[in-house]
Design a protein around this motif. Structure first.
Motif, short mmCIF file in Angstrom:
data_model
loop_
_atom_site.label_atom_id
_atom_site.label_comp_id
_atom_site.label_asym_id
_atom_site.label_seq_id
_atom_site.Cartn_x
_atom_site.Cartn_y
_atom_site.Cartn_z
N GLN A 74 -41.83 -15.24 -52.45
CA GLN A 74 -41.52 -14.38 -51.32
C GLN A 74 -41.94 -15.02 -50.00
N LEU A 111 -39.43 -17.59 -49.20
CA LEU A 111 -38.16 -16.98 -48.84
C LEU A 111 -38.15 -16.55 -47.38
N LEU A 112 -39.31 -16.13 -46.87
CA LEU A 112 -39.38 -15.61 -45.51
C LEU A 112 -39.75 -16.67 -44.48
N SER A 113 -40.30 -17.76 -44.94
CA SER A 113 -40.83 -18.77 -44.01
C SER A 113 -39.73 -19.67 -43.45
N ARG A 172 -36.65 -19.20 -42.64
CA ARG A 172 -35.33 -19.09 -43.23
C ARG A 172 -34.44 -18.20 -42.38
N ALA A 230 -31.30 -15.41 -41.76
CA ALA A 230 -30.98 -14.15 -42.42
C ALA A 230 -30.07 -14.38 -43.63
N GLN A 287 -29.90 -17.06 -45.52
CA GLN A 287 -30.68 -17.68 -46.59
C GLN A 287 -31.59 -16.66 -47.26
N ARG A 288 -32.16 -15.76 -46.47
CA ARG A 288 -33.05 -14.75 -47.04
C ARG A 288 -32.29 -13.81 -47.97
N PHE A 338 -32.60 -13.51 -52.02
CA PHE A 338 -32.94 -12.21 -52.61
C PHE A 338 -31.96 -11.85 -53.72
N LEU A 375 -37.22 -8.15 -46.52
CA LEU A 375 -36.89 -9.50 -46.06
C LEU A 375 -37.24 -9.74 -44.60
N GLY A 403 -28.77 -21.14 -49.90
CA GLY A 403 -30.24 -21.19 -49.99
C GLY A 403 -30.78 -22.59 -49.83
#
Length: 243
Positions: A154, A157-159, A161, A163, A165-166, A170, A201, A240
Motif C-alpha cells: 500500500q 502504491l501511494l508513493s 504514483r 491517479a 497507476q493507483r 488497486f 488511495l 502500473g
C-alpha cells in the motif's frame, strides 16, 4: 430430508471442514486433532448488516475474526483529520484484528460493506491453542506476515504514483486476492463505494470516477453497477509499470 440430517448438515457447515474457504483460511494446514480443537473455540458466525461495525476504534481487543462471507472496510480517525480514512478492505477468509495483537485495543474501526458473516476467535483461547500446535502457530505468523506485506504494498502504491497507476494497482490487487480465493480474477463485485476507494488511495471521489471512466473508454475495464469486469489485465499492468 429428516430433521436430524438437516441439523447435522448445519453443524458440519459451521465447522471448518464444511466451509468453502477452508483451503485459504487460518485453519487450512491443521491436523485433524488441531482442527477439532480449533473448531471448539470458534464462536457461532456473527451476521453483520451493511454499515454495521464489527469493532470500533479504541475498543478493547479480545478476539480475531475470520471473514466467512461478505466484505468489510477498516477505517481510522486521526487527530486533526476530517472524517475517516479507509485503510483496508477485508474479503472472505481474511483475518480481522491481527494488528491489535499485543495491544490493548483495536487501532481502527471495521465496518461491513454488505451482509457479512464472521467467525469469532477469542484470542486468549487461540493463543493457548497455538502454543500446543505448531501448524496453527505457523499459520498465525503467516497471516501476520501477509498483513505486513500488504501494508508495504500500500505504501508503494501511494508513493509518487499517478491517479491512473493507483487505481490500476488497486484493481489488480483485488483481482489477485479474488483469484487466490478460487474466484474469477476478471469479474467481481466492487462492494466498496468510489468514495471509499478514493479514501483508500488518497484520491478525490471525482478523480476516481474520472479515471474509472477513462479505463472504460480505453477498453481496460467494464463497469455495470457494482460488477467490474477486467478486459485487459496486461493493459492495467502496463499502466502500473509506467515510470
Amino acid at each position: 430430508m429428516t430433521m436430524v440430517s438437516h441439523t447435522c448438515r448445519r453443524q458440519a457447515e459451521m465447522h471448518c471442514e464444511g466451509c468453502s474457504l477452508h483451503s485459504t483460511c487460518l485453519s487450512r494446514s491443521l491436523s485433524q486433532a488441531a482442527l477439532d480443537a480449533f473448531n471448539g473455540i470458534i464462536m457461532q458466525p456473527q451476521p453483520l448488516k451493511r454499515g454495521q461495525a464489527l469493532v470500533h476504534q479504541g475498543q478493547a481487543f479480545h478476539s480475531l475474526y475470520l471473514v466467512r462471507s461478505g466484505s468489510l472496510k477498516q477505517v481510522i480517525r486521526l487527530p486533526g483529520c476530517h472524517g475517516d480514512q479507509v485503510i483496508h478492505f477485508y474479503l472472505p477468509s481474511d483475518a480481522v484484528g491481527l494488528e491489535a495483537i499485543g495491544e490493548a485495543d483495536y487501532p481502527a474501526s471495521v465496518v461491513a460493506l454488505e451482509t457479512t458473516f464472521v467467525c469469532e476467535l477469542p484470542f486468549a483461547q487461540l493463543e493457548s491453542l497455538a502454543a500446543q500446535h505448531d501448524t496453527l502457530r505457523a499459520e498465525l505468523m503467516g497471516c501476520m506476515s501477509r498483513e505486513l506485506r500488504r501494508d508495504q504494498r500500500q505504501v508503494c502504491l501511494l508513493s509518487g504514483r499517478t491517479a491512473d497507476q493507483r487505481l490500476a494497482g488497486f484493481l489488480l490487487g483485488l483481482a489477485q486476492r479474488f483469484q487466490a480465493r478460487g474466484y474469477s480474477r476478471y469479474r467481481f463485485q466492487l462492494t466498496m463505494s468510489r468514495a471509499d476507494i478514493g479514501s483508500h488511495l488518497g484520491l478525490a471521489l471525482e478523480t476516481v470516477s474520472r479515471v474509472m471512466g477513462r479505463f472504460q473508454r480505453q477498453g481496460l475495464v467494464k463497469v455495470s453497477g457494482r460488477e467490474l469486469t477486467i478486459r485487459s489485465i496486461e493493459g492495467l499492468e502496463a499502466l502500473g509499470e509506467e515510470v
